[in-house]
Design an enzyme around this catalytic site. Structure first.
Site, PDB file in Angstrom:
ATOM      1  N   ASP A   1     -14.194   1.858  -5.688  1.00 35.19           N
ATOM      2  CA  ASP A   1     -13.116   1.463  -4.776  1.00 35.19           C
ATOM      3  C   ASP A   1     -13.288   0.008  -4.331  1.00 35.19           C
ATOM      4  O   ASP A   1     -14.372  -0.582  -4.454  1.00 35.19           O
ATOM      5  CB  ASP A   1     -13.137   2.401  -3.562  1.00 35.19           C
TER       6      ASP A   1
ATOM      7  N   TRP B   1       0.858  -1.175   0.000  1.00 37.02           N
ATOM      8  CA  TRP B   1       0.000   0.000   0.000  1.00 37.02           C
ATOM      9  C   TRP B   1       0.908   1.243   0.000  1.00 37.02           C
ATOM     10  O   TRP B   1       1.908   1.274   0.718  1.00 37.02           O
ATOM     11  CB  TRP B   1      -0.913   0.003   1.238  1.00 37.02           C
TER      12      TRP B   1
ATOM     13  N   ASP C   1     -15.588   8.921  -0.028  1.00 35.95           N
ATOM     14  CA  ASP C   1     -16.193   8.053   0.991  1.00 35.95           C
ATOM     15  C   ASP C   1     -16.907   8.855   2.094  1.00 35.95           C
ATOM     16  O   ASP C   1     -16.374   9.854   2.567  1.00 35.95           O
ATOM     17  CB  ASP C   1     -15.031   7.235   1.600  1.00 35.95           C
TER      18      ASP C   1
ATOM     19  N   ASP D   1      -2.577   5.590  -3.152  1.00 37.90           N
ATOM     20  CA  ASP D   1      -3.002   6.569  -2.147  1.00 37.90           C
ATOM     21  C   ASP D   1      -1.858   7.494  -1.776  1.00 37.90           C
ATOM     22  O   ASP D   1      -2.059   8.478  -1.069  1.00 37.90           O
ATOM     23  CB  ASP D   1      -3.514   5.853  -0.891  1.00 37.90           C
TER      24      ASP D   1
ATOM     25  N   LYS E   1     -15.955   6.868  -8.850  1.00 39.55           N
ATOM     26  CA  LYS E   1     -14.711   6.246  -8.377  1.00 39.55           C
ATOM     27  C   LYS E   1     -15.130   4.947  -7.702  1.00 39.55           C
ATOM     28  O   LYS E   1     -15.831   4.967  -6.687  1.00 39.55           O
ATOM     29  CB  LYS E   1     -14.012   7.176  -7.382  1.00 39.55           C
TER      30      LYS E   1
END
Ligand code: GLA
Length: 729
Positions: free
Chosen positions: A478, A199, A367, A548, A476
């Site tokens: 996810d 990540w 989100d 990210d 988007k």
């Protein structure tokens, strides 16, 4: 025609612009042998390479050494259990418990164009663009047919392969491994290039010498993953950006994969890519068929850079679809790093208002807009607007944003279910889990069992209703956890081994329905950053969120690794605020803009709160994007220097297809004292044309720019960048 069959020699020859691939039908039983893959050859010139004249010879002349033949002959699609003790491409389990199979040639078909793969993403090309060969093979004892499909593209040096298996026997058969490609080659002192990460540091390039035994990459996480990537390249030891040989293999798939090389006792190399056979077992009843996903193979005799450019062209022209395929994307501002979960209509409108004045074109609400989600512990699955946060609902917000002259986009994580959700209360058995075992949480969420059609339909219904409720022009999509505790109450015991793949098929079905019903929607895939940045997802969305990690310096290595295969047009990249939220680094706003320019370009910050001197730069960056994006999106990408290797600076350029224009990006990472300039030798220009550097009077010949180069004056300070725009004089 890019594919021919030479009847007398029993040889198939596949040609692209600069590569050839040869397959031979061997011996009385009709084994399929691999003859050659590499630089383009005259017709059937290398058929002599078929190793039928050397020991151990073919079974019809030397039956006593049949196993030695099977274990050493270069096979096109090797099978399990009969004596090829190298890694096999296909294996089965019969109802009798046996695992062996033998595939022999039955017939073939060659046609212009390429058929779509049922329920799977795949490259496409019309009758002028590619030619397809389908070879039908059979195991007569099992009544199992295998169709090996190859498409040779004319304008790109790419050959695609896929495999279909059909059971004609009365008994079911279990497929325990179906790889999508296998190439046997002699060892040529190869290096293996793969992509690795985690990540926030996805797709870092790794290169190592190929050696005896197994090497490769894989995923068992249910997605292509942050950690390893469905790609590998075999390159000659001396290969660099501009010279040497490179064989690239890219898997058009978004789930568990295996990309593996093995070097045998005879120094032969077997390269294989396909669905990871671990945790895979697919039952085929009589008449049923299994379609394995596609692998793209690119051969380059002009180095790794040429391999990358071939992949870019193939993806841009023959994989990415939809309205935005060749179109500039709206500059977006996403509220994730701006507000995280702490937002409401008023805050979003304030951001949109300021952003619209600066020239930003779309607001994306990330989100936290649904259920009672105020952190990442709840509400996934409850795709109903939280009116406490968004009074007046979605329509009011979207209309207000539209009134500011901006488009509106929204975030979903459709594959997930939070234990703290209305959906989970109603349907606890919709989560993937093993009966009797408490499933493990990840980011406090479970994964929906998308192998079940009723769940796919429910999720689709929610998405569709929200998208119809107001003028939403971007999604988007996810996906924030990996798959474990694999169990589905929708599948019988002997089909549980199908769950991983059926899940991926569920995702593909959802996205296909979405883009079919909303053809004007811009879809961006995402998975905890870039855990599902793969060709499978690119078939549905022209862009994917890269990582990210939005730090401009970390992004250099992430974007370099991503651009090894994927076009810049597909790489989601944003300018964010500093200190950077992932690494705490402070970089100039200007540099953040230059780095994001090598992707889709957008913002991920609270434009109402950033320093005035940064905000002032936004209109210039917007102009910069509009000026260069056509070139960045559609041009040829050349890597000049790599910060990941030299630890000092990064440099790459994009050249227009007609070679009349180029943009060089130079990023100095650490300032070096008492060092005045750096010589940069450009690439991809026409040596015989004359160019000018924008802002200068002087002209240069293309050959001077490429062979002698230019001096880039050292910028003052760390993390400084520079754009150099070159135009034909
Ligand atoms: C993932 C994405 C981020 C953001 C968050 C929201 O981590 O990669 O961009 O959307 O989820 O929870």
């Amino acid at each position: 025609m890019g594919i021919c069959y030479f009847e007398k020699e029993k040889v198939f020859k596949l040609d692209t612009g600069a590569s050839s691939y040869l397959i031979g039908i061997v011996d009385e039983e009709g084994f399929l042998g691999h003859i050659y893959y590499g630089r383009k050859m005259q017709d059937h010139d290398v058929a002599y390479l078929m190793r039928t004249e050397e020991a151990p010879f073919v079974p019809s002349t030397n039956a006593r050494d049949r196993l030695s033949f099977l274990d050493s002959f270069p096979m096109e699609y090797p099978t399990h259990g009969l004596g090829d003790f190298r890694e096999d491409a296909i294996s089965v389990k019969t109802v009798g418990g046996h695992v062996a199979l033998q595939l022999n040639y039955v017939s073939h078909e060659i046609y212009a164009g390429k058929k779509a793969l049922k329920d799977l993403p795949a490259t496409f090309g019309n009758e002028k663009e590619c030619t397809t060969l389908e070879i039908l093979c059979e195991d007569k004892i099992l009544g199992l047919q295998v169709i090996l499909s190859y498409s040779a593209f004319e304008d790109v040096d790419a050959i695609t392969r896929s495999v279909r298996v059909v059971n004609h026997a009365a008994d079911p058969v279990y497929l325990t491994k179906v790889m999508s490609t296998c190439v046997d080659m002699d060892n040529r002192d190869f290096d293996l290039i793969t992509l690795h990460g985690s990540w926030a540091r996805e797709r870092h390039i790794n290169r190592r010498p190929l050696s005896l035994g197994f090497q490769g990459v894989s995923s068992l996480r249910g997605e292509s993953s942050h950690q390893e990537h469905p790609f590998m390249a075999l390159v000659s030891h001396n290969a660099d950006q501009d010279m040497g040989e490179a064989y690239g293999f890219s898997f058009v798939y978004s789930g568990n994969f295996l990309a593996e090389t093995s070097m045998s006792q005879f120094d032969t190399v077997r390269a294989m890519v396909g669905i990871n056979p671990e945790d895979f077992c697919w039952k085929l009843e009589q008449g049923e068929e299994f379609q394995a996903p596609e692998v793209i193979m690119v051969y380059s005799a002009q180095g790794i850079g040429n391999m990358s450019r071939n992949f870019h062209d193939l993806f841009r022209n023959h994989l990415i679809r939809g309205e935005y395929k060749d179109k500039k994307r709206p500059i977006l501002i996403n509220n994730w790093e701006a507000t995280y979960f702490d937002f409401n209509t008023e805050k979003l409108i304030a951001i949109a208002k300021q952003a619209s004045e600066l020239g930003i074109e779309m607001l994306v609400m990330d989100d936290g807009w649904f259920g009672h989600r105020n952190d990442d512990n709840s509400s996934l699955g409850d795709w109903f607007v939280n009116e406490a946060k968004l009074p007046g609902g979605l329509k009011y917000l979207v209309d207000e944003v539209n009134n500011l002259g901006m488009k509106f986009g929204i975030w979903f994580e459709p594959e997930m279910i939070s234990p703290d959700s209305e959906l989970y209360k109603a349907h606890p058995d919709w989560a993937i889990a093993i009966p009797g075992r408490t499933a493990g949480l990840c980011r406090n969420q479970y994964v929906l069992d998308l192998s079940r059609q009723e769940i796919v339909d429910y999720v689709y219904g929610r998405l569709s209703e929200i998208l119809h409720s107001s003028n939403i022009e971007y999604v988007k999509w996810d996906m924030n956890r990996q798959l474990a505790d694999m169990g589905s109450i929708g599948l019988p015991a002997d089909r549980q081994g199908e769950l991983f793949h059926r899940y991926v098929l569920g995702v593909y079905q959802l996205q296909e329905r979405l883009i079919a019903e909303f053809p004007h929607l811009l879809l961006e895939n995402c998975s905890g950053g870039g855990a599902r940045f793969d060709p499978g997802m690119l078939y549905y969305s022209p862009q994917i969120w890269c990582s990210d990690d939005t730090d401009a310096i970390e992004r250099l290595e992430i974007q370099e690794g991503t651009a090894l295969i994927y076009p810049l047009s597909s790489m989601g990249a944003h300018v964010s605020d500093c200190p950077n939220h992932t690494v705490g680094r402070v970089t100039p706003f200007e540099t953040r803009g230059y780095v994001a320019l090598a992707g889709t370009f957008g913002y991920e910050l609270d434009v109402t709160k950033i320093p005035e001197e940064d905000r002032k730069q936004i209109p210039e960056q917007v102009q910069m994007y509009h000026k260069y994006n056509d070139l960045v999106r559609s041009g040829d990408y050349y890597r000049i220097a790599s910060y990941s290797k030299n630890h000092k600076y990064d440099c790459y350029m994009v050249v227009s297809k007609d070679r009349s224009e180029a943009l060089v990006t130079f990023i100095q990472v650490m300032m070096r004292p008492n060092y005045h300039s750096r010589n940069i030798r450009l690439k991809g220009l026409d040596p015989n044309r004359t160019y000018r550097i924008e802002g200068e009077e002087r002209t240069y010949s293309g050959e001077a720019l490429m062979y002698a180069g230019i001096q880039v004056q050292n910028p003052w300070g760390d993390f400084r960048g520079k754009l150099i725009h070159i135009v034909e004089a």
